[in-house]
Design an enzyme around this catalytic site. Structure first.
Site, PDB file in Angstrom:
ATOM      1  N   CYS A 239      67.764 -14.364-103.080  1.00 16.04           N
ATOM      2  CA  CYS A 239      67.565 -13.130-103.839  1.00 16.04           C
ATOM      3  C   CYS A 239      66.611 -13.321-105.009  1.00 16.04           C
ATOM      4  CB  CYS A 239      68.906 -12.607-104.331  1.00 16.04           C
ATOM      5  SG  CYS A 239      70.074 -12.333-102.970  1.00 16.04           S
TER       6      CYS A 239
ATOM      7  N   HIS B 118      68.431  -3.322-103.744  1.00  9.84           N
ATOM      8  CA  HIS B 118      68.183  -4.758-103.762  1.00  9.84           C
ATOM      9  C   HIS B 118      67.614  -5.248-102.431  1.00  9.84           C
ATOM     10  CE1 HIS B 118      68.563  -8.964-104.494  1.00  9.84           C
ATOM     11  NE2 HIS B 118      69.756  -9.147-104.002  1.00  9.84           N
TER      12      HIS B 118
END
Lengths: 393, 393
Positions: free
Chosen positions: A90, A338
């Site tokens: 991420c 995200h």
């Protein structure tokens, strides 16, 4: 060791809408964000001298591995320059940004482009969930029966944090409410709900106690891009409104000195040192709220609150959009969305938009110093990669 | 623009045996190569300040995506430092090396580690072949019925090269024979056959005319690592035998100036410029022989032969191990093997071993200037990423 470093400015930022777009390609999303960043800077494709591209799971979702950046660039007019494909779970977007900064700061190139693009939405909903689970050591056992192995992993740490600090599920619900209300003011956000309440958040379906679905970042598609230029080459972009990168730090987990400081804390400390500012100087933060609890815990890791005082920042409204230190006015990972590889660059998009005073309805009061924190993966009991950037007007 | 650059030395190299090791993990292979590089330099894990890790297809083969480098590092004692996972198809290893060089040359760190590790062998033999095909734009049509989409793609370019230059299948068979004979002298090589003949190579099973199986790089597992240090920090490793990086260049395909020069040629030109040497100064080359014909074509792209004269270097024995300019004394991709992400670092392992005069039975005569070229992927009608490094004693 950094005496050779040149000052580096952000001259262009671009972002697509975040959401679930089954009909859009990685290439189309990436190219839109890049075009936005170039346009914002008044730059042409030929101005770009190096590209750092972040993506996390295209190999598992679309089948595209290895040359993802080059494939996106076929739709942009940028060609022939060095392209590096980076991955850091991420934190891939901020890793690409960090390398772009390094390439410019070190004098390798004058103009570098960082972008992150991610396609996560898939007809088979299990597919992205299992793909995200590869951000851990796949040779170690994980709870594959959990609806979200990652969130289930987070949950046990969160429960320990609650017992240590007195944080409550209501605190987390307030963070998620803030995210939804901020997201409602952001046209590019995946979610947003101006009228949602903490009670609504608490009543939602549970993912892993104490987390409910709207406390967690969603699966989504999107891309973001940042164009960097050496300060001494700013005259190439006379129409740009530059912002300055005062710190760019990347660390990985586990403390080599055994001092117990986690990756996020070490990244933040190093960034404050590099920038010559402290948390008290910040006007604005975009941090990696993979879930609402991780936002509260990060208040402490980033030095925004003393140890154990994370929940106070929520209860006092300090981190609300109109509070003393707005955190995640974009809606954050929870509401803006995200799309893994894109997040680190999307955070810079938000900081730049706010620092320039162009955030419209979600504008925070005249910020001058802003911090972005982007973390990823989980290896050896800590965040596998964490990057902190500090920008100023 | 490179006035700030510090001199950088290679102080340690490590490589595992290359081969098909269904029982070995990515972690075990990577850790062995890293331990070898540290040991070679007389360095400890704590000396490493940044890591750049290359891998191409673990996501598709082992399921490990996103934090592959961090996962390998759990078995090495290296922790807490910045880790960047890079991908550039078959050029990932040299891309990791280039970024490590950049991190040291720019003064970000004094000591950086580049490594590449790859697990390709799989019980389902189609799996690695299809995984490698993702080094092209997967949104474009490919010949999925071919036993090797990549080699089939190469073959049409090779046939054009043959008609342009008069190169023959026998020339390519001679290159493959050289590879096997060199590989027979390399303990770490996947293949090697001291008694093989060009006739044997020509008689072997066809992959895509004119390529036969032993003319193509095989599927294999392995890892390699390179430890870099700033010249002004060499005193930290008093027992190391340093070699100097005179050029480190990465480019991607398509010529922005429309001049028609391919990525390999542009990378080589830029590297010669950076190093202040020409092809005539080279004593040794490790180049990216994805297949035997690509070795011959690269003689021209790298300026080792004039346009159309590639085949002459084979016929005259110039590039044999005991020739005027030995190419791929390691056995190259064809015989040493090509565990994709590892290859770029394995080439440096070979250059360092030869430059130090430690190559034993395959030692070439007192080399002082050596070049490595590592290419990967195929996008927009050209190599997607190509990196050239020049090392000297």
């Amino acid at each position: 060791m950094e005496s050779n470093v040149r000052n580096v400015a952000v001259v262009g930022v671009g972002q697509t809408a975040f959401g679930k777009f089954l009909d859009r390609s990685l290439k189309g999303l990436g190219a839109e964000a890049i075009a936005g960043a170039l346009d914002d800077a008044g730059a042409r494709a030929a101005d770009v001298q190096a590209v750092f591209a972040a993506n996390a799971i295209a190999g598992l979702i679309t089948g595209q591995e290895m040359v993802r950046g080059q494939v996106v660039l076929t739709a942009t007019g940028i060609e022939g320059v060095p392209v590096v494909n980076v991955e850091n779970a991420c934190a891939g977007g901020a890793t690409a940004l960090h390398l772009s900064w390094m390439a410019v700061a070190s004098g390798q190139v004058d103009v570098a482009l960082a972008f992150g693009a991610e396609k996560m939405a898939h007809e088979d909903k299990r597919k992205p969930v299992l793909a995200i689970a590869t951000a851990m050591d796949v040779e170690e056992p994980i709870d594959v029966d959990s609806p979200s192995p990652f969130m289930s992993h987070y949950a046990s740490r969160i429960r320990r944090y609650m017992s240590d600090t007195g944080a409550t599920a209501t605190d987390f619900a307030m963070v998620a409410t803030k995210a939804q209300r901020n997201g409602a003011l952001n046209d590019l956000a995946q979610y947003g709900d101006a009228s949602i309440t903490p009670e609504d958040i608490l009543r939602a379906r549970s993912v892993a106690d104490p987390l409910t679905v709207p406390m967690c970042s969603p699966i989504g598609d999107g891309a973001a891009a940042v164009l960097l230029v050496a300060q001494d080459a700013l005259n190439r972009f006379p129409d740009a409104q530059p912002l300055y990168i005062r710190a760019s730090v990347l660390v990985s987990g586990s403390d080599p000195d055994g001092g117990g400081a986690g990756a996020i804390e070490r990244a933040a400390r190093a960034a404050y040192d590099q920038a010559g500012v402290g948390p008290e100087d910040l006007d604005l933060v975009e941090l990696h709220d993979a879930n609402a609890a991780s936002e509260v815990m990060r208040y402490e890791s980033l030095g925004l609150a003393a140890a154990g005082d994370g929940p106070k920042l929520v209860r006092t409204g300090t981190t609300a959009r109109d509070g003393e230190l707005p955190v995640n006015p974009s809606g954050g990972l929870i509401a803006r969305g995200h799309p893994v590889g894109a997040t680190g660059c999307a955070q810079i998009y938000e900081l730049a938009t706010q620092l320039r005073g162009r955030a419209g309805a979600r504008q925070v009061a005249t910020p001058r110093v802003a911090l972005a924190e982007n973390g990823g993966g989980w290896v050896r009991g800590d965040v596998a990669a964490d990057a902190v950037h500090i920008l100023t007007t």
